[in-house]
Design an enzyme around this catalytic site. Structure first.
Site, PDB file in Angstrom:
ATOM      1  N   ALA A 142      -3.146   9.408   9.622  1.00 11.97           N
ATOM      2  CA  ALA A 142      -2.488  10.105   8.520  1.00 11.97           C
ATOM      3  C   ALA A 142      -3.105   9.737   7.177  1.00 11.97           C
ATOM      4  O   ALA A 142      -2.728  10.294   6.146  1.00 11.97           O
ATOM      5  CB  ALA A 142      -0.994   9.761   8.510  1.00 11.97           C
ATOM      6  N   SER A 143      -4.041   8.795   7.162  1.00 13.43           N
ATOM      7  CA  SER A 143      -4.647   8.298   5.925  1.00 13.43           C
ATOM      8  C   SER A 143      -5.893   9.097   5.575  1.00 13.43           C
ATOM      9  O   SER A 143      -6.848   9.147   6.360  1.00 13.43           O
ATOM     10  CB  SER A 143      -5.009   6.818   6.093  1.00 13.43           C
ATOM     11  OG  SER A 143      -5.952   6.403   5.122  1.00 13.43           O
ATOM     12  N   LEU A 144      -5.914   9.695   4.388  1.00 11.44           N
ATOM     13  CA  LEU A 144      -7.106  10.414   3.950  1.00 11.44           C
ATOM     14  C   LEU A 144      -8.287   9.473   3.763  1.00 11.44           C
ATOM     15  O   LEU A 144      -9.439   9.857   3.990  1.00 11.44           O
ATOM     16  CB  LEU A 144      -6.830  11.165   2.647  1.00 11.44           C
ATOM     17  CG  LEU A 144      -5.911  12.385   2.733  1.00 11.44           C
ATOM     18  CD1 LEU A 144      -5.917  13.132   1.409  1.00 11.44           C
ATOM     19  CD2 LEU A 144      -6.321  13.317   3.857  1.00 11.44           C
ATOM     20  N   ARG A 145      -8.014   8.239   3.343  1.00 10.99           N
ATOM     21  CA  ARG A 145      -9.086   7.249   3.192  1.00 10.99           C
ATOM     22  C   ARG A 145      -9.745   6.985   4.545  1.00 10.99           C
ATOM     23  O   ARG A 145     -10.972   7.030   4.676  1.00 10.99           O
ATOM     24  CB  ARG A 145      -8.528   5.951   2.610  1.00 10.99           C
ATOM     25  CG  ARG A 145      -9.538   4.786   2.579  1.00 10.99           C
ATOM     26  CD  ARG A 145      -8.845   3.480   2.209  1.00 10.99           C
ATOM     27  NE  ARG A 145      -7.799   3.134   3.163  1.00 10.99           N
ATOM     28  CZ  ARG A 145      -7.991   2.440   4.273  1.00 10.99           C
ATOM     29  NH1 ARG A 145      -9.198   2.012   4.595  1.00 10.99           N
ATOM     30  NH2 ARG A 145      -6.978   2.157   5.081  1.00 10.99           N
ATOM     31  N   ARG A 146      -8.927   6.694   5.553  1.00  4.22           N
ATOM     32  CA  ARG A 146      -9.490   6.420   6.880  1.00  4.22           C
ATOM     33  C   ARG A 146     -10.214   7.642   7.431  1.00  4.22           C
ATOM     34  O   ARG A 146     -11.282   7.523   8.031  1.00  4.22           O
ATOM     35  CB  ARG A 146      -8.376   5.975   7.832  1.00  4.22           C
ATOM     36  CG  ARG A 146      -7.841   4.583   7.540  1.00  4.22           C
ATOM     37  CD  ARG A 146      -6.603   4.272   8.354  1.00  4.22           C
ATOM     38  NE  ARG A 146      -6.124   2.915   8.127  1.00  4.22           N
ATOM     39  CZ  ARG A 146      -4.870   2.521   8.293  1.00  4.22           C
ATOM     40  NH1 ARG A 146      -3.956   3.397   8.702  1.00  4.22           N
ATOM     41  NH2 ARG A 146      -4.522   1.271   8.060  1.00  4.22           N
ATOM     42  N   ASN A 175       5.547   5.192  13.012  1.00  6.22           N
ATOM     43  CA  ASN A 175       5.352   3.756  12.882  1.00  6.22           C
ATOM     44  C   ASN A 175       4.354   3.263  13.932  1.00  6.22           C
ATOM     45  O   ASN A 175       3.828   4.048  14.735  1.00  6.22           O
ATOM     46  CB  ASN A 175       6.693   3.010  12.976  1.00  6.22           C
ATOM     47  CG  ASN A 175       7.414   3.250  14.297  1.00  6.22           C
ATOM     48  OD1 ASN A 175       6.793   3.344  15.342  1.00  6.22           O
ATOM     49  ND2 ASN A 175       8.735   3.341  14.241  1.00  6.22           N
ATOM     50  N   CYS A 193      -1.548   9.843  -2.243  1.00  9.66           N
ATOM     51  CA  CYS A 193      -2.019  10.051  -0.871  1.00  9.66           C
ATOM     52  C   CYS A 193      -2.920  11.281  -0.781  1.00  9.66           C
ATOM     53  O   CYS A 193      -3.413  11.609   0.290  1.00  9.66           O
ATOM     54  CB  CYS A 193      -0.839  10.173   0.079  1.00  9.66           C
ATOM     55  SG  CYS A 193       0.207  11.567  -0.292  1.00  9.66           S
ATOM     56  N   GLN A 246       4.606   1.510  16.685  1.00 10.31           N
ATOM     57  CA  GLN A 246       4.954   1.743  18.089  1.00 10.31           C
ATOM     58  C   GLN A 246       4.819   3.219  18.468  1.00 10.31           C
ATOM     59  O   GLN A 246       4.340   3.553  19.559  1.00 10.31           O
ATOM     60  CB  GLN A 246       6.383   1.259  18.370  1.00 10.31           C
ATOM     61  CG  GLN A 246       6.545  -0.246  18.384  1.00 10.31           C
ATOM     62  CD  GLN A 246       6.442  -0.848  16.993  1.00 10.31           C
ATOM     63  OE1 GLN A 246       6.923  -0.270  16.015  1.00 10.31           O
ATOM     64  NE2 GLN A 246       5.809  -1.996  16.895  1.00 10.31           N
ATOM     65  N   THR A 247       5.223   4.105  17.570  1.00 10.72           N
ATOM     66  CA  THR A 247       5.124   5.540  17.836  1.00 10.72           C
ATOM     67  C   THR A 247       3.676   5.959  18.011  1.00 10.72           C
ATOM     68  O   THR A 247       3.323   6.711  18.931  1.00 10.72           O
ATOM     69  CB  THR A 247       5.760   6.341  16.683  1.00 10.72           C
ATOM     70  OG1 THR A 247       7.141   5.997  16.582  1.00 10.72           O
ATOM     71  CG2 THR A 247       5.635   7.833  16.919  1.00 10.72           C
ATOM     72  N   ARG A 248       2.807   5.468  17.138  1.00  9.59           N
ATOM     73  CA  ARG A 248       1.400   5.851  17.218  1.00  9.59           C
ATOM     74  C   ARG A 248       0.730   5.283  18.472  1.00  9.59           C
ATOM     75  O   ARG A 248      -0.085   5.948  19.102  1.00  9.59           O
ATOM     76  CB  ARG A 248       0.666   5.431  15.943  1.00  9.59           C
ATOM     77  CG  ARG A 248       0.926   6.390  14.791  1.00  9.59           C
ATOM     78  CD  ARG A 248       0.161   6.039  13.557  1.00  9.59           C
ATOM     79  NE  ARG A 248       0.881   5.074  12.740  1.00  9.59           N
ATOM     80  CZ  ARG A 248       0.428   4.583  11.591  1.00  9.59           C
ATOM     81  NH1 ARG A 248      -0.774   4.941  11.170  1.00  9.59           N
ATOM     82  NH2 ARG A 248       1.144   3.742  10.888  1.00  9.59           N
ATOM     83  N   ARG A 279       1.240  10.741  12.475  1.00  6.10           N
ATOM     84  CA  ARG A 279       2.297  10.082  11.724  1.00  6.10           C
ATOM     85  C   ARG A 279       3.145   9.212  12.653  1.00  6.10           C
ATOM     86  O   ARG A 279       3.085   9.302  13.869  1.00  6.10           O
ATOM     87  CB  ARG A 279       3.199  11.125  11.051  1.00  6.10           C
ATOM     88  CG  ARG A 279       2.526  11.948   9.958  1.00  6.10           C
ATOM     89  CD  ARG A 279       2.262  11.143   8.701  1.00  6.10           C
ATOM     90  NE  ARG A 279       3.415  10.353   8.319  1.00  6.10           N
ATOM     91  CZ  ARG A 279       4.511  10.837   7.729  1.00  6.10           C
ATOM     92  NH1 ARG A 279       4.593  12.128   7.454  1.00  6.10           N
ATOM     93  NH2 ARG A 279       5.513  10.041   7.422  1.00  6.10           N
ATOM     94  N   LYS A 296       0.817  -1.217   0.000  1.00  5.14           N
ATOM     95  CA  LYS A 296       0.000   0.000   0.000  1.00  5.14           C
ATOM     96  C   LYS A 296       0.850   1.266   0.000  1.00  5.14           C
ATOM     97  O   LYS A 296       0.332   2.353  -0.263  1.00  5.14           O
ATOM     98  CB  LYS A 296      -0.966   0.007   1.178  1.00  5.14           C
ATOM     99  CG  LYS A 296      -0.340   0.196   2.534  1.00  5.14           C
ATOM    100  CD  LYS A 296      -1.412   0.327   3.613  1.00  5.14           C
ATOM    101  CE  LYS A 296      -0.783   0.568   4.971  1.00  5.14           C
ATOM    102  NZ  LYS A 296      -1.792   0.791   6.027  1.00  5.14           N
ATOM    103  N   ASP A 297       2.162   1.141   0.275  1.00  2.00           N
ATOM    104  CA  ASP A 297       3.058   2.300   0.247  1.00  2.00           C
ATOM    105  C   ASP A 297       3.582   2.610  -1.146  1.00  2.00           C
ATOM    106  O   ASP A 297       4.223   3.648  -1.347  1.00  2.00           O
ATOM    107  CB  ASP A 297       4.261   2.079   1.169  1.00  2.00           C
ATOM    108  CG  ASP A 297       3.901   2.130   2.638  1.00  2.00           C
ATOM    109  OD1 ASP A 297       2.835   2.690   2.973  1.00  2.00           O
ATOM    110  OD2 ASP A 297       4.674   1.606   3.459  1.00  2.00           O
TER     111      ASP A 297
END
Length: 309
Positions: free
Chosen positions: A129-133, A152, A243, A154-156, A150, A84-85
């Protein structure tokens, strides 16, 4: 082999887990030892830029650009990505040579104090960070305050625990690959909350003309996933997806039967168009392209003004 095959990847825990899965499958397929492969970590712009949305920084290709440059100039022999990236167009000289069997495509909601989106208090802050979501969430709960989130996995999760937001959305596939399914709250149905094109799949990118690596990688390609992902990417290509574009796509194969669900939304979630088609495996990519053209015709030119550019 006198030199190890160099596998390029991002450095997050999830990216490394995906690279290690590719290495393990290559080892098993060819009877090779672990030291026949070397995992090379490459920092990408997408990892370094954390203060703004990808759409403002240059697009989701920021997660692959430096890795693809290393592949093109010979510093690595193959690259492992979250499908997806991947940008809509692969750079000249490179190809998406293989896909591993697809994991669960669904998104999950993870709340700080509640387990379901419906249980969030009025006006709660949710990070994504996803416009879709974001667009799909706005259709369900227009009262929510959605903020850019934004980093990874673990960060989120750490930001969530610290109380920066009351909830966030992640891909279930990533949690499974990390062994972190315990964090999953509400698993969202793929029909009503469809995934991003390519979600849940790992792809392997190679240099065109490198026959040795191509033959190695061919042994781990999963034909059904390859066929479905090729169709989802064909859908994305027609829509010129990036994106900046809230686009969802989900294809499945059962024997020779291909089913496809595609959706486009405005970023504010106020408008949505979707289509479902089915046919044979051989027609998958063509049907996905036709589905995209049908959505464009349904939506009309005004639908895309200001956000597809």
């Amino acid at each position: 082999m006198t030199q190890p095959i160099r596998i390029g990847t991002r450095g997050s825990r999830l990216a490394l887990a995906q690279a290690e899965e590719v290495r393990a499958r290559l080892m098993a397929a060819h009877g090779l030892a672990e030291d026949a492969f070397a995992i090379t970590v490459i920092s990408t712009s997408g990892d370094r830029i954390q203060d703004r949305a990808l759409s403002e920084a240059g697009g989701k290709g920021l997660f692959t650009k430096e890795i693809e440059e290393a592949l093109l100039d010979g510093r690595i022999d193959l690259a492992v990505h979250s499908s997806k990236d991947m940008a809509t167009h692969v750079p000249d000289g490179l190809s998406l040579a293989a896909y591993l069997p697809r994991e669960d495509v669904r998104d999950v909601f993870i709340g700080r104090r509640v387990r379901r989106i419906a249980d969030l208090p009025q006006g709660a802050r949710v990070g994504s960070a996803s416009l879709r979501r974001q667009a799909l969430l706005r259709r369900i709960r227009p009262d929510l305050e959605l903020v850019i989130f934004r980093g990874n996995v673990q960060t989120r999760l750490a930001k969530l625990e610290a109380g920066e937001v009351e909830g966030t959305l992640l891909a279930l596939a990533g949690l499974k690959r990390l062994g972190d399914e315990r964090f999953a709250g509400e698993i969202l149905d793929a029909e009503s909350f469809p995934p991003a094109p390519g979600q849940g799949a790992i792809c392997v990118e190679t240099r065109e003309g490198d026959g040795r690596v191509a033959s190695l990688v061919a042994a781990i390609d999963h034909p059904d996933t390859h066929g479905v992902l090729s169709a989802e990417r064909a859908f994305l290509t027609v829509l010129d997806g990036s994106c900046r574009t809230p686009i969802a796509a989900h294809g499945t194969l059962e024997g020779d039967l291909f089913r496809f669900h595609g959706m486009i939304l405005t970023p504010d979630g106020s408008q949505m168009h979707e289509t479902r088609v089915e046919g044979t495996r051989a027609e998958a990519s063509r049907m996905a392209e036709d589905a995209a053209l049908r959505l464009v015709a349904q939506a009309g030119a005004a639908f895309f003004e200001g956000w597809r550019r």
